[in-house]
Design a protein around this motif. Sequence first.
Motif, PDB file in Angstrom:
ATOM      1  N   ARG A 177       0.838  -1.195   0.000  1.00 19.77           N
ATOM      2  CA  ARG A 177       0.000   0.000   0.000  1.00 19.77           C
ATOM      3  C   ARG A 177       0.880   1.256   0.000  1.00 19.77           C
ATOM      4  NH1 ARG A 177      -5.490  -1.243   1.965  1.00 19.77           N
ATOM      5  NH2 ARG A 177      -5.903  -3.214   0.901  1.00 19.77           N
ATOM      6  N   PRO A 178       0.467   2.288  -0.732  1.00 18.89           N
ATOM      7  CA  PRO A 178       1.291   3.491  -0.901  1.00 18.89           C
ATOM      8  C   PRO A 178       1.742   4.164   0.395  1.00 18.89           C
ATOM      9  CG  PRO A 178      -0.611   3.563  -2.365  1.00 18.89           C
ATOM     10  CD  PRO A 178      -0.793   2.372  -1.466  1.00 18.89           C
ATOM     11  N   GLU A 179       0.921   4.109   1.424  1.00 19.15           N
ATOM     12  CA  GLU A 179       1.282   4.783   2.673  1.00 19.15           C
ATOM     13  C   GLU A 179       2.487   4.159   3.376  1.00 19.15           C
ATOM     14  OE1 GLU A 179      -2.553   2.375   3.631  1.00 19.15           O
ATOM     15  OE2 GLU A 179      -1.710   3.445   1.913  1.00 19.15           O
ATOM     16  N   PHE A 180       2.930   2.991   2.913  1.00 13.57           N
ATOM     17  CA  PHE A 180       4.097   2.337   3.503  1.00 13.57           C
ATOM     18  C   PHE A 180       5.330   2.411   2.611  1.00 13.57           C
ATOM     19  CE2 PHE A 180       0.304   0.381   5.265  1.00 13.57           C
ATOM     20  CZ  PHE A 180       0.541   0.561   6.619  1.00 13.57           C
ATOM     21  N   ALA A 181       5.212   3.033   1.448  1.00 13.31           N
ATOM     22  CA  ALA A 181       6.301   3.075   0.469  1.00 13.31           C
ATOM     23  C   ALA A 181       7.580   3.692   1.020  1.00 13.31           C
ATOM     24  CB  ALA A 181       5.852   3.824  -0.784  1.00 13.31           C
ATOM     25  N   ALA A 182       7.474   4.739   1.790  1.00 11.72           N
ATOM     26  CA  ALA A 182       8.665   5.425   2.305  1.00 11.72           C
ATOM     27  C   ALA A 182       9.463   4.565   3.281  1.00 11.72           C
ATOM     28  CB  ALA A 182       8.268   6.736   2.978  1.00 11.72           C
ATOM     29  N   ALA A 183       8.835   3.576   3.896  1.00 14.80           N
ATOM     30  CA  ALA A 183       9.511   2.721   4.872  1.00 14.80           C
ATOM     31  C   ALA A 183      10.151   1.487   4.233  1.00 14.80           C
ATOM     32  CB  ALA A 183       8.523   2.282   5.960  1.00 14.80           C
ATOM     33  N   LEU A 184       9.950   1.299   2.945  1.00 13.46           N
ATOM     34  CA  LEU A 184      10.480   0.114   2.265  1.00 13.46           C
ATOM     35  C   LEU A 184      11.964   0.252   1.953  1.00 13.46           C
ATOM     36  CD1 LEU A 184       7.628  -0.505  -0.313  1.00 13.46           C
ATOM     37  CD2 LEU A 184       8.098  -1.829   1.755  1.00 13.46           C
ATOM     38  N   PRO A 185      12.682  -0.876   1.969  1.00 11.07           N
ATOM     39  CA  PRO A 185      14.077  -0.831   1.524  1.00 11.07           C
ATOM     40  C   PRO A 185      14.124  -0.621   0.010  1.00 11.07           C
ATOM     41  CG  PRO A 185      13.409  -3.095   1.928  1.00 11.07           C
ATOM     42  CD  PRO A 185      12.271  -2.217   2.373  1.00 11.07           C
ATOM     43  N   GLU A 186      15.245  -0.153  -0.469  1.00 14.33           N
ATOM     44  CA  GLU A 186      15.433   0.043  -1.903  1.00 14.33           C
ATOM     45  C   GLU A 186      15.363  -1.304  -2.618  1.00 14.33           C
ATOM     46  OE1 GLU A 186      18.996   1.668  -4.755  1.00 14.33           O
ATOM     47  OE2 GLU A 186      18.708   2.630  -2.804  1.00 14.33           O
ATOM     48  N   ILE A 187      14.855  -1.295  -3.840  1.00 14.77           N
ATOM     49  CA  ILE A 187      14.786  -2.520  -4.637  1.00 14.77           C
ATOM     50  C   ILE A 187      16.180  -2.852  -5.150  1.00 14.77           C
ATOM     51  CG2 ILE A 187      13.914  -3.561  -6.761  1.00 14.77           C
ATOM     52  CD1 ILE A 187      11.362  -1.994  -6.399  1.00 14.77           C
ATOM     53  N   GLY A 188      16.631  -4.077  -4.888  1.00 14.78           N
ATOM     54  CA  GLY A 188      17.931  -4.532  -5.368  1.00 14.78           C
ATOM     55  C   GLY A 188      17.836  -5.044  -6.793  1.00 14.78           C
ATOM     56  N   ASP A 189      18.984  -5.297  -7.397  1.00 15.77           N
ATOM     57  CA  ASP A 189      19.033  -5.747  -8.789  1.00 15.77           C
ATOM     58  C   ASP A 189      18.301  -7.070  -9.005  1.00 15.77           C
ATOM     59  OD1 ASP A 189      20.527  -3.513  -9.449  1.00 15.77           O
ATOM     60  OD2 ASP A 189      22.453  -4.563  -9.361  1.00 15.77           O
ATOM     61  N   ASP A 190      18.484  -8.040  -8.097  1.00 13.69           N
ATOM     62  CA  ASP A 190      17.823  -9.339  -8.238  1.00 13.69           C
ATOM     63  C   ASP A 190      16.306  -9.190  -8.151  1.00 13.69           C
ATOM     64  OD1 ASP A 190      20.252 -10.627  -8.505  1.00 13.69           O
ATOM     65  OD2 ASP A 190      20.355 -11.225  -6.402  1.00 13.69           O
ATOM     66  N   GLU A 191      15.846  -8.390  -7.195  1.00 10.21           N
ATOM     67  CA  GLU A 191      14.408  -8.171  -7.062  1.00 10.21           C
ATOM     68  C   GLU A 191      13.864  -7.464  -8.300  1.00 10.21           C
ATOM     69  OE1 GLU A 191      11.104  -6.252  -4.011  1.00 10.21           O
ATOM     70  OE2 GLU A 191      13.234  -5.845  -3.663  1.00 10.21           O
ATOM     71  N   GLU A 192      14.577  -6.456  -8.764  1.00 10.57           N
ATOM     72  CA  GLU A 192      14.159  -5.714  -9.965  1.00 10.57           C
ATOM     73  C   GLU A 192      13.952  -6.667 -11.136  1.00 10.57           C
ATOM     74  OE1 GLU A 192      12.828  -2.666 -11.965  1.00 10.57           O
ATOM     75  OE2 GLU A 192      13.813  -2.140 -10.077  1.00 10.57           O
ATOM     76  N   GLU A 193      14.902  -7.571 -11.335  1.00  9.18           N
ATOM     77  CA  GLU A 193      14.813  -8.532 -12.434  1.00  9.18           C
ATOM     78  C   GLU A 193      13.624  -9.477 -12.267  1.00  9.18           C
ATOM     79  OE1 GLU A 193      17.496 -12.080 -14.423  1.00  9.18           O
ATOM     80  OE2 GLU A 193      18.496 -10.509 -13.278  1.00  9.18           O
ATOM     81  N   MET A 194      13.425 -10.006 -11.054  1.00  8.78           N
ATOM     82  CA  MET A 194      12.345 -10.956 -10.822  1.00  8.78           C
ATOM     83  C   MET A 194      10.964 -10.305 -10.896  1.00  8.78           C
ATOM     84  SD  MET A 194      13.681 -13.851 -10.842  1.00  8.78           S
ATOM     85  CE  MET A 194      12.056 -14.574 -10.760  1.00  8.78           C
TER      86      MET A 194
END
Length: 107
Positions: A54-71
């Motif tokens: 949900r958008p209201e939690f976006a600021a608390a998320l870790p950055e997307i890594g390369d492996d996650e980006e690919e998957m």
Amino acid sequence: MPTITFTQPDGRADVVTAVEGTSLMRAAVTNGVDGIVGECGGQAMCATCHVYVRPEFAAALPEIGDDEEEMLDCTSAERTARSRLGCQVAVGAGLDGVVVDVPEGQV
């Protein structure tokens, strides 16, 4: 312990608690949440733990890594700006009460 709400496509909500540092995927699998499989065990290699945060939690998320980006390009449900792999998001104080939506294509 942090609380996580997994909202199913039909609107049903599975509310679970997890030890701080546990991934969204591990919390879902441990608690039998429908639509979250985690086939690869949390190695960002299968995309079977895809969720929409949900958008209201976006600021608390870790950055997307390369492996996650690919998957995230291989998910069974549409990738959106809210897409994350549950195995790559650990819950803690900043994400206590986080709400995620389980994609319809995974259920």
